[in-house]
Write an enzyme that holds these catalytic residues in place. Sequence first.
Site, PDB file in Angstrom:
ATOM      1  N   ASP A   1      45.121  44.482  32.270  1.00  0.00           N
ATOM      2  CA  ASP A   1      45.908  45.721  32.195  1.00  0.00           C
ATOM      3  C   ASP A   1      45.197  46.858  32.909  1.00  0.00           C
ATOM      4  O   ASP A   1      45.846  47.733  33.487  1.00  0.00           O
ATOM      5  CB  ASP A   1      46.173  46.068  30.731  1.00  0.00           C
ATOM      6  CG  ASP A   1      46.976  44.970  30.064  1.00  0.00           C
ATOM      7  OD1 ASP A   1      48.099  44.695  30.533  1.00  0.00           O
ATOM      8  OD2 ASP A   1      46.474  44.352  29.114  1.00  0.00           O
TER       9      ASP A   1
ATOM     10  N   GLU B   1      42.382  34.614  25.183  1.00  0.00           N
ATOM     11  CA  GLU B   1      41.883  34.904  26.535  1.00  0.00           C
ATOM     12  C   GLU B   1      40.372  35.125  26.503  1.00  0.00           C
ATOM     13  O   GLU B   1      39.639  34.629  27.362  1.00  0.00           O
ATOM     14  CB  GLU B   1      42.580  36.141  27.098  1.00  0.00           C
ATOM     15  CG  GLU B   1      44.057  35.915  27.387  1.00  0.00           C
ATOM     16  CD  GLU B   1      44.821  37.180  27.768  1.00  0.00           C
ATOM     17  OE1 GLU B   1      45.878  37.041  28.376  1.00  0.00           O
ATOM     18  OE2 GLU B   1      44.347  38.286  27.452  1.00  0.00           O
TER      19      GLU B   1
ATOM     20  N   ASP C   1      42.681  35.041  35.260  1.00  0.00           N
ATOM     21  CA  ASP C   1      43.602  35.800  34.411  1.00  0.00           C
ATOM     22  C   ASP C   1      43.825  37.195  34.992  1.00  0.00           C
ATOM     23  O   ASP C   1      43.009  37.692  35.768  1.00  0.00           O
ATOM     24  CB  ASP C   1      43.005  35.914  32.998  1.00  0.00           C
ATOM     25  CG  ASP C   1      44.033  36.335  31.952  1.00  0.00           C
ATOM     26  OD1 ASP C   1      45.213  36.549  32.304  1.00  0.00           O
ATOM     27  OD2 ASP C   1      43.647  36.451  30.771  1.00  0.00           O
TER      28      ASP C   1
ATOM     29  N   THR D   1      51.037  38.099  36.188  1.00  0.00           N
ATOM     30  CA  THR D   1      50.153  37.747  37.303  1.00  0.00           C
ATOM     31  C   THR D   1      49.600  36.334  37.104  1.00  0.00           C
ATOM     32  O   THR D   1      49.533  35.539  38.054  1.00  0.00           O
ATOM     33  CB  THR D   1      49.000  38.763  37.429  1.00  0.00           C
ATOM     34  OG1 THR D   1      49.509  40.084  37.236  1.00  0.00           O
ATOM     35  CG2 THR D   1      48.340  38.685  38.796  1.00  0.00           C
TER      36      THR D   1
END
Length: 223
Positions: free
Chosen positions: A88, A107, A85, A35
Amino acid sequence: MNQDQLKQAVAQAAVDHIAPHLNKDSIVGVGTGSTANCFIDALANIKHTFDAAVASSEATAERLKGHGINVLELNAVPHMSFYVDGADESDTHLNLIKGGGGALTREKIVAAVAETFVCIADESKLVDVLGDFPLPVEVIPMARSYVARKLVGLGGEPVWRQDFITDNGNLILDVYGMDIVDPKDLEQQINQITGVVTNGLFAQRPADLLLLGTSEGVKSLTA
Ligand code: 5RP
């Protein structure tokens, strides 16, 4: 729309969201994963409207550079307006599980610096309670077995991610079966285990905005 089209739609929505706030001095933090890759491709169309990006992984840095986007080290950046970002899993409070791609530590660091964390995801990622997706934990290699025993003590079933080394030279344990009723508390408890670099719960610093790709269009969720 299929899942890839939903990812492209949320990526474009993220670009549309941040574009009005960017200027020639702006730095954009960029996540990792499929993504985030869609976001990078869409961001390239407005690359002349901001100064540079900070990447959350080597793979992301390569993709950004491939589009001719200037990539800076985080240490060179005093201020970052946005970090964009994927995830999940997200709950409705925008607590996240991240790290399916193994980039969780960088991240989390880039997200910590950013003023606004925009999470982009297709609707399959929204859950009532986090934990169906195994929770990634980045571990210093020599501590692997010790950390695994401690994670079992917390009720999880850690599985060593095979043939995978993080950008920081560490290992990942994917923890199955965690009962994540209090994500903030669990994030802290796991991070306190000696040898853990960080875990994939983003609850101490959740997303500020979730752009969710659905068959009815992109929905905006705030905590
Ligand atoms: C990488 C991540 C990703 O954001 C997460 O795995 C989602 O990836 P994708 O967009 O490919 O579904 O945390 O470490």
